[in-house]
Design an enzyme around this catalytic site. Structure first.
Site, PDB file in Angstrom:
ATOM      1  N   GLU A   1      47.207 -73.627 -19.046  1.00 24.69           N
ATOM      2  CA  GLU A   1      45.789 -73.252 -18.910  1.00 24.69           C
ATOM      3  C   GLU A   1      45.050 -73.415 -20.235  1.00 24.69           C
ATOM      4  OE1 GLU A   1      45.334 -69.469 -17.003  1.00 24.69           O
ATOM      5  OE2 GLU A   1      46.309 -70.192 -15.180  1.00 24.69           O
TER       6      GLU A   1
ATOM      7  N   ARG B   1      38.339 -66.966 -20.476  1.00 22.53           N
ATOM      8  CA  ARG B   1      39.727 -66.482 -20.410  1.00 22.53           C
ATOM      9  C   ARG B   1      39.891 -64.999 -20.682  1.00 22.53           C
ATOM     10  NH1 ARG B   1      42.081 -70.418 -17.399  1.00 22.53           N
ATOM     11  NH2 ARG B   1      41.684 -72.469 -18.299  1.00 22.53           N
TER      12      ARG B   1
ATOM     13  N   ARG C   1      65.212 -80.679 -20.117  1.00 25.41           N
ATOM     14  CA  ARG C   1      64.251 -79.576 -19.985  1.00 25.41           C
ATOM     15  C   ARG C   1      63.557 -79.560 -18.622  1.00 25.41           C
ATOM     16  NH1 ARG C   1      59.373 -81.899 -23.884  1.00 25.41           N
ATOM     17  NH2 ARG C   1      59.324 -83.955 -22.955  1.00 25.41           N
TER      18      ARG C   1
ATOM     19  N   ASN D   1      36.848 -74.135 -33.454  1.00 20.32           N
ATOM     20  CA  ASN D   1      35.654 -73.697 -34.177  1.00 20.32           C
ATOM     21  C   ASN D   1      35.065 -72.468 -33.463  1.00 20.32           C
ATOM     22  OD1 ASN D   1      33.520 -74.548 -32.312  1.00 20.32           O
ATOM     23  ND2 ASN D   1      34.169 -76.636 -32.817  1.00 20.32           N
TER      24      ASN D   1
ATOM     25  N   GLU E   1      52.171 -78.559 -30.886  1.00 22.78           N
ATOM     26  CA  GLU E   1      53.148 -77.756 -30.146  1.00 22.78           C
ATOM     27  C   GLU E   1      54.570 -78.116 -30.541  1.00 22.78           C
ATOM     28  OE1 GLU E   1      52.733 -77.994 -25.889  1.00 22.78           O
ATOM     29  OE2 GLU E   1      54.148 -76.345 -25.569  1.00 22.78           O
ATOM     30  N   GLU E   2      55.451 -77.119 -30.505  1.00 21.35           N
ATOM     31  CA  GLU E   2      56.862 -77.383 -30.800  1.00 21.35           C
ATOM     32  C   GLU E   2      57.405 -78.381 -29.787  1.00 21.35           C
ATOM     33  OE1 GLU E   2      58.322 -73.112 -29.435  1.00 21.35           O
ATOM     34  OE2 GLU E   2      60.026 -74.432 -29.680  1.00 21.35           O
ATOM     35  N   SER E   3      58.363 -79.183 -30.229  1.00 17.27           N
ATOM     36  CA  SER E   3      58.846 -80.277 -29.406  1.00 17.27           C
ATOM     37  C   SER E   3      60.059 -79.862 -28.575  1.00 17.27           C
ATOM     38  CB  SER E   3      59.233 -81.441 -30.317  1.00 17.27           C
ATOM     39  OG  SER E   3      59.885 -82.436 -29.571  1.00 17.27           O
ATOM     40  N   GLY E   4      60.075 -80.358 -27.345  1.00 17.96           N
ATOM     41  CA  GLY E   4      61.253 -80.175 -26.506  1.00 17.96           C
ATOM     42  C   GLY E   4      62.170 -81.386 -26.582  1.00 17.96           C
ATOM     43  N   ARG E   5      61.810 -82.338 -27.439  1.00 17.95           N
ATOM     44  CA  ARG E   5      62.633 -83.538 -27.610  1.00 17.95           C
ATOM     45  C   ARG E   5      63.431 -83.484 -28.905  1.00 17.95           C
ATOM     46  NH1 ARG E   5      59.280 -88.713 -27.374  1.00 17.95           N
ATOM     47  NH2 ARG E   5      61.334 -89.615 -27.098  1.00 17.95           N
TER      48      ARG E   5
HETATM   49  C1  LIG Z   1      39.520 -68.476 -13.759  1.00 19.50           C
HETATM   50  C2  LIG Z   1      39.790 -69.944 -13.901  1.00 19.50           C
HETATM   51  C3  LIG Z   1      40.380 -70.654 -12.867  1.00 19.50           C
HETATM   52  C4  LIG Z   1      40.650 -72.024 -13.007  1.00 19.50           C
HETATM   53  N1  LIG Z   1      41.234 -72.703 -11.968  1.00 19.50           N
HETATM   54  C5  LIG Z   1      41.499 -74.026 -12.097  1.00 19.50           C
HETATM   55  C6  LIG Z   1      42.137 -74.759 -11.039  1.00 19.50           C
HETATM   56  O1  LIG Z   1      42.433 -74.231  -9.991  1.00 19.50           O
HETATM   57  N2  LIG Z   1      42.406 -76.078 -11.241  1.00 19.50           N
HETATM   58  C7  LIG Z   1      42.059 -76.726 -12.387  1.00 19.50           C
HETATM   59  O2  LIG Z   1      42.320 -77.918 -12.524  1.00 19.50           O
HETATM   60  N3  LIG Z   1      41.480 -76.059 -13.408  1.00 19.50           N
HETATM   61  C8  LIG Z   1      41.190 -74.729 -13.296  1.00 19.50           C
HETATM   62  N4  LIG Z   1      40.604 -74.071 -14.328  1.00 19.50           N
HETATM   63  C9  LIG Z   1      40.338 -74.782 -15.587  1.00 19.50           C
HETATM   64  C10 LIG Z   1      38.850 -75.137 -15.726  1.00 19.50           C
HETATM   65  O3  LIG Z   1      38.425 -75.994 -14.674  1.00 19.50           O
HETATM   66  C11 LIG Z   1      38.605 -75.813 -17.094  1.00 19.50           C
HETATM   67  O4  LIG Z   1      39.365 -76.992 -17.173  1.00 19.50           O
HETATM   68  C12 LIG Z   1      38.983 -74.928 -18.249  1.00 19.50           C
HETATM   69  O5  LIG Z   1      38.495 -73.629 -18.068  1.00 19.50           O
HETATM   70  C13 LIG Z   1      38.404 -75.513 -19.553  1.00 19.50           C
HETATM   71  O6  LIG Z   1      37.022 -75.369 -19.496  1.00 19.50           O
HETATM   72  P1  LIG Z   1      36.038 -76.484 -20.035  1.00 19.50           P
HETATM   73  O7  LIG Z   1      36.274 -77.792 -19.387  1.00 19.50           O
HETATM   74  O8  LIG Z   1      34.657 -75.882 -19.925  1.00 19.50           O
HETATM   75  O9  LIG Z   1      36.465 -76.519 -21.594  1.00 19.50           O
HETATM   76  P2  LIG Z   1      36.457 -77.719 -22.585  1.00 19.50           P
HETATM   77  O10 LIG Z   1      37.349 -78.798 -22.141  1.00 19.50           O
HETATM   78  O11 LIG Z   1      36.753 -77.149 -23.926  1.00 19.50           O
HETATM   79  O12 LIG Z   1      34.981 -78.281 -22.529  1.00 19.50           O
HETATM   80  C14 LIG Z   1      33.897 -77.527 -23.089  1.00 19.50           C
HETATM   81  C15 LIG Z   1      32.588 -78.019 -22.486  1.00 19.50           C
HETATM   82  O13 LIG Z   1      32.372 -79.378 -22.884  1.00 19.50           O
HETATM   83  C16 LIG Z   1      31.777 -80.092 -21.795  1.00 19.50           C
HETATM   84  N5  LIG Z   1      32.711 -81.163 -21.371  1.00 19.50           N
HETATM   85  C17 LIG Z   1      34.019 -81.283 -21.712  1.00 19.50           C
HETATM   86  N6  LIG Z   1      34.534 -82.393 -21.177  1.00 19.50           N
HETATM   87  C18 LIG Z   1      33.554 -82.973 -20.467  1.00 19.50           C
HETATM   88  C19 LIG Z   1      33.492 -84.137 -19.668  1.00 19.50           C
HETATM   89  N7  LIG Z   1      34.554 -84.929 -19.464  1.00 19.50           N
HETATM   90  N8  LIG Z   1      32.330 -84.444 -19.097  1.00 19.50           N
HETATM   91  C20 LIG Z   1      31.240 -83.671 -19.271  1.00 19.50           C
HETATM   92  N9  LIG Z   1      31.215 -82.526 -20.004  1.00 19.50           N
HETATM   93  C21 LIG Z   1      32.374 -82.189 -20.600  1.00 19.50           C
HETATM   94  C22 LIG Z   1      31.524 -79.086 -20.691  1.00 19.50           C
HETATM   95  O14 LIG Z   1      30.228 -78.547 -20.859  1.00 19.50           O
HETATM   96  C23 LIG Z   1      32.553 -78.016 -20.969  1.00 19.50           C
HETATM   97  O15 LIG Z   1      32.218 -76.738 -20.448  1.00 19.50           O
HETATM   98  C24 LIG Z   1      40.310 -72.699 -14.214  1.00 19.50           C
HETATM   99  C25 LIG Z   1      39.721 -71.987 -15.238  1.00 19.50           C
HETATM  100  C26 LIG Z   1      39.467 -70.629 -15.112  1.00 19.50           C
HETATM  101  C27 LIG Z   1      38.824 -69.878 -16.263  1.00 19.50           C
END
Ligand SMILES: Cc1cc2nc3c(=O)[nH]c(=O)nc-3n(C[C@H](O)[C@H](O)[C@H](O)COP(=O)(O)OP(=O)(O)OC[C@H]3O[C@@H](n4cnc5c(N)ncnc54)[C@H](O)[C@@H]3O)c2cc1C
Length: 239
Positions: free
Chosen positions: A80, A193, A166, A182, A92-96
């Site tokens: 997540e 989160r 693994r 940042n 991240e630590e490696s599993g290899r």
């Molecule tokens: C409660 C909860 C349940 C979730 N359930 C699922 C699930 O079932 N399945 C699943 O796959 N994921 C799930 N997620 C993950 C979620 O969809 C996001 O991938 C994760 O929270 C990261 O958020 P983000 O993309 O906003 O963050 P970041 O990747 O850090 O992006 C930050 C911001 O940058 C912009 N951004 C980043 N990349 C792009 C892009 N390619 N195009 C346009 N704008 C962009 C957006 O504004 C984004 O909010 C869940 C998350 C939460 C909190």
């Protein structure tokens, strides 16, 4: 073979290093004007400027800083956490390159984990287990960890590639990462989160990542206290 394993019920988020502070974000904001002179650097002025930025969603000054933490967490948390792509760097630590340590997640007794009557996935609230329920759940987890880690060791013993052996392990095994972020990306991460019903856009994160995020929040609040308190006041919505 039967493997010795370590059951761990805590996730560790440890401060490593940081750059910047509340004043540095204001300094970046004032790049076109007078910069951060003595008057601008007063607590009230900094607070006022940062409040304006957060309220109006001017986010880039909050990218002027960095925080590195070491996180020791189960793989399911990493699945997540790694979804946060923008403003995050991971190592991240490696599993290899090494045999993975036999450290596995055992939820603490107080973790709500029982699906209540009428459970809905969109509102994932759980009940705290009874003693019996907890004993049953933890014994299944432990048996699974012990068996799979034993097979992992067996695979290594027959000479299988560590990167393949693994594959028998589940997502309860711990891994460590250095994570650099940042302040803006920290706020975005914490918004999604941490479980905070009073937030402007409440999220319903997994218990374990909420636990890790709370530790990260404590570090962030210590290093960027004004930004953190304003972000809280503005409904924990990242600018
Ligand atoms: C409660 C909860 C349940 C979730 N359930 C699922 C699930 O079932 N399945 C699943 O796959 N994921 C799930 N997620 C993950 C979620 O969809 C996001 O991938 C994760 O929270 C990261 O958020 P983000 O993309 O906003 O963050 P970041 O990747 O850090 O992006 C930050 C911001 O940058 C912009 N951004 C980043 N990349 C792009 C892009 N390619 N195009 C346009 N704008 C962009 C957006 O504004 C984004 O909010 C869940 C998350 C939460 C909190």
């Amino acid at each position: 073979m039967t493997a010795e394993i370590i059951l761990k019920s805590t996730i560790d988020v440890t401060y490593v290093d940081h750059m910047g502070n509340d004043e540095r974000c204001v300094e970046a904001m004032l790049v076109s004007t007078k910069g951060l002179d003595a008057e601008e650097a007063s607590h009230d002025k900094v607070r006022g400027r940062l409040s304006y930025l957060i309220k109006n969603r001017h986010g880039t000054p909050f990218e002027c800083g960095a925080l590195t933490v070491r996180v020791h967490a189960p793989i399911k948390v990493w699945r997540e956490w790694h979804r946060h792509r923008v403003g995050f760097s991971y190592n991240e630590e490696s599993g290899r390159y090494k045999q993975l340590d036999p450290v596995f997640w055992l939820p603490p007794r107080e973790r709500p984990m029982m699906r209540p009557e009428g459970f809905r996935s969109a509102y994932p609230d759980f009940d705290v287990p009874t003693e019996d329920e907890y004993d049953k759940i933890s014994s299944y987890l432990e048996a699974g960890y012990r068996a799979t880690y034993g097979w992992y060791v067996d695979l290594l013993a027959v000479g299988a590639d560590r990167g393949l052996a693994r594959d028998v392990l589940g997502v309860g095994i711990f891994s460590a990462c250095y994570v650099t972020m940042n302040p803006r990306s920290v706020m975005h991460f914490l918004e999604l989160r941490t479980k905070c019903p009073e937030a402007k856009r409440p999220s319903r994160p997994l218990w374990e990542i909420d636990n890790a995020a709370r530790q990260l929040e404590a570090i962030f609040a210590r290093l960027w206290p004004i930004t953190h308190s304003l972000w809280n006041e503005h409904g924990r919505a990242a600018p």
